[in-house]
Scaffold this motif. Structure first.
Motif, PDB file in Angstrom:
ATOM      1  N   GLY A 104       0.554  -1.073  -0.377  1.00  0.00           N
ATOM      2  CA  GLY A 104      -0.157   0.027   0.203  1.00  0.00           C
ATOM      3  C   GLY A 104       0.754   1.097  -0.021  1.00  0.00           C
ATOM      4  O   GLY A 104       0.787   2.105  -0.922  1.00  0.00           O
ATOM      5  N   ALA A 105       1.788   0.830   0.630  1.00  0.00           N
ATOM      6  CA  ALA A 105       2.951   2.425   0.405  1.00  0.00           C
ATOM      7  C   ALA A 105       3.824   2.829  -0.604  1.00  0.00           C
ATOM      8  O   ALA A 105       3.412   3.632  -0.863  1.00  0.00           O
ATOM      9  N   ALA A 106       3.773   1.463  -1.176  1.00  0.00           N
ATOM     10  CA  ALA A 106       4.547   1.762  -2.517  1.00  0.00           C
ATOM     11  C   ALA A 106       4.024   2.420  -3.498  1.00  0.00           C
ATOM     12  O   ALA A 106       4.302   3.343  -4.384  1.00  0.00           O
ATOM     13  N   GLN A 107       2.766   1.962  -3.328  1.00  0.00           N
ATOM     14  CA  GLN A 107       1.465   2.570  -4.232  1.00  0.00           C
ATOM     15  C   GLN A 107       0.950   3.692  -4.237  1.00  0.00           C
ATOM     16  O   GLN A 107       1.163   4.176  -5.235  1.00  0.00           O
ATOM     17  N   LEU A 108       1.186   4.145  -3.161  1.00  0.00           N
ATOM     18  CA  LEU A 108       1.238   5.753  -2.796  1.00  0.00           C
ATOM     19  C   LEU A 108       2.458   6.631  -3.314  1.00  0.00           C
ATOM     20  O   LEU A 108       2.446   7.663  -3.547  1.00  0.00           O
ATOM     21  N   VAL A 109       3.172   6.201  -2.626  1.00  0.00           N
ATOM     22  CA  VAL A 109       4.891   6.679  -3.062  1.00  0.00           C
ATOM     23  C   VAL A 109       4.749   6.743  -4.470  1.00  0.00           C
ATOM     24  O   VAL A 109       5.279   7.749  -5.078  1.00  0.00           O
ATOM     25  N   LEU A 110       4.958   6.053  -4.980  1.00  0.00           N
ATOM     26  CA  LEU A 110       4.695   5.565  -6.556  1.00  0.00           C
ATOM     27  C   LEU A 110       2.980   6.758  -7.508  1.00  0.00           C
ATOM     28  O   LEU A 110       3.498   7.750  -8.560  1.00  0.00           O
ATOM     29  N   THR A 111       1.986   6.820  -6.568  1.00  0.00           N
ATOM     30  CA  THR A 111       1.034   8.044  -7.472  1.00  0.00           C
ATOM     31  C   THR A 111       0.908   9.566  -6.871  1.00  0.00           C
ATOM     32  O   THR A 111       0.985   9.992  -7.902  1.00  0.00           O
ATOM     33  N   ILE A 112       1.497   9.712  -6.038  1.00  0.00           N
ATOM     34  CA  ILE A 112       1.201  10.799  -5.222  1.00  0.00           C
ATOM     35  C   ILE A 112       2.264  11.431  -6.268  1.00  0.00           C
ATOM     36  O   ILE A 112       1.175  12.808  -6.898  1.00  0.00           O
ATOM     37  N   PRO A 113       3.204  12.283  -6.155  1.00  0.00           N
ATOM     38  CA  PRO A 113       4.339  12.483  -7.737  1.00  0.00           C
ATOM     39  C   PRO A 113       2.996  12.745  -8.538  1.00  0.00           C
ATOM     40  O   PRO A 113       3.578  13.893  -9.353  1.00  0.00           O
ATOM     41  N   CYS A 114       3.514  11.104  -9.175  1.00  0.00           N
ATOM     42  CA  CYS A 114       2.931  11.215 -10.330  1.00  0.00           C
ATOM     43  C   CYS A 114       0.746  12.448 -10.263  1.00  0.00           C
ATOM     44  O   CYS A 114       0.854  13.213 -11.547  1.00  0.00           O
ATOM     45  N   ILE A 115       0.130  12.268  -9.040  1.00  0.00           N
ATOM     46  CA  ILE A 115      -1.231  13.005  -9.074  1.00  0.00           C
ATOM     47  C   ILE A 115      -0.741  14.513  -9.211  1.00  0.00           C
ATOM     48  O   ILE A 115      -0.739  15.489  -9.949  1.00  0.00           O
ATOM     49  N   ILE A 116       0.305  14.770  -8.593  1.00  0.00           N
ATOM     50  CA  ILE A 116       1.197  16.073  -7.998  1.00  0.00           C
ATOM     51  C   ILE A 116       1.319  16.847  -9.819  1.00  0.00           C
ATOM     52  O   ILE A 116       0.759  17.881 -10.156  1.00  0.00           O
ATOM     53  N   PHE A 117       1.956  16.358 -10.127  1.00  0.00           N
ATOM     54  CA  PHE A 117       3.163  16.740 -11.513  1.00  0.00           C
ATOM     55  C   PHE A 117       2.478  16.771 -13.047  1.00  0.00           C
ATOM     56  O   PHE A 117       2.411  17.267 -13.526  1.00  0.00           O
ATOM     57  N   PHE A 118       1.497  15.354 -12.645  1.00  0.00           N
ATOM     58  CA  PHE A 118       0.779  15.219 -14.429  1.00  0.00           C
ATOM     59  C   PHE A 118      -0.282  15.610 -14.437  1.00  0.00           C
ATOM     60  O   PHE A 118      -0.881  15.951 -15.481  1.00  0.00           O
ATOM     61  N   VAL A 119      -1.366  14.939 -13.737  1.00  0.00           N
ATOM     62  CA  VAL A 119      -2.733  14.780 -13.343  1.00  0.00           C
ATOM     63  C   VAL A 119      -2.842  16.857 -13.146  1.00  0.00           C
ATOM     64  O   VAL A 119      -2.913  17.297 -12.035  1.00  0.00           O
ATOM     65  N   PRO A 120      -3.841  17.448 -14.420  1.00  0.00           N
ATOM     66  CA  PRO A 120      -4.461  18.626 -13.704  1.00  0.00           C
ATOM     67  C   PRO A 120      -5.330  18.727 -12.455  1.00  0.00           C
ATOM     68  O   PRO A 120      -5.721  17.325 -12.635  1.00  0.00           O
ATOM     69  N   GLU A 121      -5.912  20.110 -12.871  1.00  0.00           N
ATOM     70  CA  GLU A 121      -6.877  19.975 -11.574  1.00  0.00           C
ATOM     71  C   GLU A 121      -8.518  19.839 -12.402  1.00  0.00           C
ATOM     72  O   GLU A 121      -8.495  19.962 -13.589  1.00  0.00           O
ATOM     73  N   SER A 122      -8.999  19.516 -11.639  1.00  0.00           N
ATOM     74  CA  SER A 122     -10.329  19.367 -11.923  1.00  0.00           C
ATOM     75  C   SER A 122     -11.398  20.449 -12.768  1.00  0.00           C
ATOM     76  O   SER A 122     -11.552  21.812 -12.354  1.00  0.00           O
ATOM     77  N   PRO A 123     -11.700  19.957 -14.093  1.00  0.00           N
ATOM     78  CA  PRO A 123     -11.848  21.015 -15.275  1.00  0.00           C
ATOM     79  C   PRO A 123     -13.716  21.806 -14.821  1.00  0.00           C
ATOM     80  O   PRO A 123     -13.458  22.577 -14.875  1.00  0.00           O
ATOM     81  N   LYS A 124     -14.449  20.908 -14.119  1.00  0.00           N
ATOM     82  CA  LYS A 124     -15.458  21.521 -13.313  1.00  0.00           C
ATOM     83  C   LYS A 124     -15.252  22.752 -12.202  1.00  0.00           C
ATOM     84  O   LYS A 124     -15.642  23.708 -12.802  1.00  0.00           O
ATOM     85  N   TRP A 125     -13.592  22.063 -11.931  1.00  0.00           N
ATOM     86  CA  TRP A 125     -13.584  23.888 -11.032  1.00  0.00           C
ATOM     87  C   TRP A 125     -12.859  24.023 -11.136  1.00  0.00           C
ATOM     88  O   TRP A 125     -13.201  26.050 -10.681  1.00  0.00           O
ATOM     89  N   LEU A 126     -12.080  24.930 -12.503  1.00  0.00           N
ATOM     90  CA  LEU A 126     -11.456  25.275 -13.209  1.00  0.00           C
ATOM     91  C   LEU A 126     -11.866  26.130 -13.550  1.00  0.00           C
ATOM     92  O   LEU A 126     -12.498  27.655 -13.365  1.00  0.00           O
ATOM     93  N   TYR A 127     -14.180  25.615 -13.999  1.00  0.00           N
ATOM     94  CA  TYR A 127     -14.489  26.565 -14.676  1.00  0.00           C
ATOM     95  C   TYR A 127     -15.435  27.967 -13.987  1.00  0.00           C
ATOM     96  O   TYR A 127     -15.629  28.638 -14.072  1.00  0.00           O
ATOM     97  N   GLU A 128     -14.810  26.902 -12.367  1.00  0.00           N
ATOM     98  CA  GLU A 128     -16.714  27.225 -11.944  1.00  0.00           C
ATOM     99  C   GLU A 128     -15.452  28.862 -11.534  1.00  0.00           C
ATOM    100  O   GLU A 128     -16.027  29.985 -10.645  1.00  0.00           O
ATOM    101  N   GLN A 129     -14.137  28.714 -11.427  1.00  0.00           N
ATOM    102  CA  GLN A 129     -13.109  29.863 -10.396  1.00  0.00           C
ATOM    103  C   GLN A 129     -13.329  30.841 -11.924  1.00  0.00           C
ATOM    104  O   GLN A 129     -12.838  32.198 -11.961  1.00  0.00           O
TER     105      GLN A 129
END
Length: 129
Positions: A104-129
């Protein structure tokens, strides 16, 4: 949706990682460690519902509409199969909890940086701003 889905999701994943790491680094086994492990499980359980709900909505917002059903079903299959995996693991591989925490920890260590650097913010949230 004040802070955006990405920030909340990363916070929930980091909290989840913390609850995996704390029991793994505790020295030895003592009576106090049992309470810390139980508290860690409790915090992990509190975060699980939010993490799953926010992550599910976040993923669907990033997908085109024609792919949402397939990947939404796939997400729920993987989430539901966790209990099957754990049952098989504890029955046939090992009865020690440490291995599942490492996975579980290994999966999270790999997932968190990918989300931080490669996944954009929610388009719905950006549109509402």
């Amino acid at each position: 949706d004040v802070h955006g889905r990405k920030n909340i999701y990363v916070y929930l994943l980091c909290t989840n990682l913390f609850t995996f790491i704390v029991p793994m680094v505790l020295p030895g086994s003592s009576f106090i460690n049992v309470y810390i492990i139980i508290a860690s499980f409790f915090i992990n359980g509190l975060m699980a519902g939010g993490k799953t709900a926010v992550g599910y909505c976040y993923m669907l917002e990033l997908l085109p509409e024609y792919k949402q059903t397939f990947f939404g079903t796939l997400w729920l299959i993987v989430d539901g199969s966790t209990f099957i995996f754990l049952t098989i693991y504890y029955r046939f591989i090992s009865r020690n909890w440490f291995g599942t925490f490492v996975i579980g920890a290994a999966q999270l260590v790999l997932t968190i940086p990918c989300i931080i650097f490669f996944v954009p913010e929610s388009p719905k949230w950006l549109y509402e701003q």
